[in-house]
Structure formats: C-alpha cells, structure tokens
Motif scaffolding. Structure first.
Motif, PDB file in Angstrom:
ATOM      1  N   SER A 241       1.967   2.654   3.431  1.00  0.00           N
ATOM      2  CA  SER A 241       3.023   2.002   4.215  1.00  0.00           C
ATOM      3  C   SER A 241       4.415   2.268   3.653  1.00  0.00           C
ATOM      4  O   SER A 241       5.411   1.866   4.258  1.00  0.00           O
ATOM      5  CB  SER A 241       2.768   0.497   4.285  1.00  0.00           C
TER       6      SER A 241
ATOM      7  N   SER B 199       0.840  -1.200   0.000  1.00  0.00           N
ATOM      8  CA  SER B 199       0.000   0.000   0.000  1.00  0.00           C
ATOM      9  C   SER B 199       0.875   1.250   0.000  1.00  0.00           C
ATOM     10  O   SER B 199       1.978   1.270   0.558  1.00  0.00           O
ATOM     11  CB  SER B 199      -0.924  -0.001   1.219  1.00  0.00           C
TER      12      SER B 199
ATOM     13  N   GLU C 199       7.963   2.245   5.908  1.00  0.00           N
ATOM     14  CA  GLU C 199       8.878   1.203   5.420  1.00  0.00           C
ATOM     15  C   GLU C 199      10.192   1.844   4.954  1.00  0.00           C
ATOM     16  O   GLU C 199      11.274   1.344   5.251  1.00  0.00           O
ATOM     17  CB  GLU C 199       8.211   0.448   4.265  1.00  0.00           C
TER      18      GLU C 199
END
Length: 168
Positions: free
Chosen positions: A141, A138, A145
């Motif tokens: 994220s 997604s 990340e």
C-alpha cells in the motif's frame, strides 16, 4: 584613546605610512589601519605608550616589514582560476527557503501523509520495506499511499510556487 591623541598622531602616521609603504609593497592606508589597531590593542593591555611618536614610527616600520614577509610568502595562482564549484550564498539561501517551504507543506498534509513523506525524504534513504515496518502499514500500500500524498502535496505547493501573473 582620546580625540587629542588621534588628532596629534594622524598626520605623523599618514606621513610615516606613505614613506614606508611602497618600499615594502604595501598600501599606506593598510599600514595606517594596522597601526591604529595595534595602538588600540596596546591601550587595552598596557596603556598609552610613554613616547607616542616614537612608538608610532616603530609600529609603522614593524607593520611594513610584516606586510613584506607576508607578500613574499603568498603567491598568486597565476592562470589557474579559483575554484568556484559550489553554490554561492544566494543559491544556498534560496535552496534553504525551498526546503523550509517543502517541510512546512509536508507537515500540513492530511492523515499519515506527513509521516510517510518524512520517511521518504529521510537522509537515511530507507527502503519501502523499512518504511512500511516503521509506519506499520503493508509494503504493497506504500505506492498508492505515496501517490495520493504527492498529489496532496502538489496541490498545497502549487499556489506557493506558481508564477504570479498580472490580471485584468
């Protein structure tokens, strides 16, 4: 070319080159070098000249005239310095070494960090949406990340780029 030919022609070549060089605006050693090269090329293609001394005199004059023509065509820049905008060979080599170290560290990252970092470092300049689609995660994220991967990368690179200090 034999040693005998070189030793026989060397004094004549030196004398001819020094006699012709200054009249044509050349250095005698440059003329000598050009004539030796010309003789080597001739030996490869046509063999040794029938009259080496006469050939050598003509070759020296020919090279001197060629040098004079070149000197007439070439013009100095004068007061304009040569462009020195780009990095030199040393800077290019150091930059290439830094890029290799970075790419090696990225490959050692855990999980999907290597693929994420490669996408972020891509010359295509991908957007977050394109990166998320490419990696199958997604878009929301990607930021956390990325932050986690950069922290790992920082820890991997710190020992490599930290200045070595004397201990004790």
């Amino acid at each position: 070319m034999t040693h005998d030919m070189v030793s026989a022609l060397s004094p004549l070549l030196a004398a001819e080159a020094s006699a012709e060089a200054y009249a044509y605006g050349a250095e005698p050693s440059d003329l000598e070098q050009a004539v030796w090269l010309r003789l080597l090329e001739r030996l490869d293609s046509d063999g040794p000249p029938a009259d080496p001394q006469n050939w050598l005199r003509r070759a020296v004059r020919s090279e001197a005239r060629r040098n004079r023509r070149t000197a007439r065509i070439e013009r100095p820049y004068g007061d304009q310095p040569a462009a020195d905008d780009g990095p030199g060979p040393e800077q290019l080599a150091l930059a290439a070494a830094r890029h290799r170290a970075l790419r090696d560290a990225v490959r050692r990252l855990p999980g999907r960090c290597p693929s994420l970092m490669e996408a972020l470092l891509s010359p295509k300049d991908l957007t977050y949406r394109e990166i998320a689609g490419e990696l199958g995660i997604s878009q929301g994220s990607l930021g956390p990340e990325r932050s986690r991967c950069l922290g790992c990368l920082r820890r991997l690179l710190t020992p490599e780029v930290a200045a070595r200090e004397a201990r004790g």
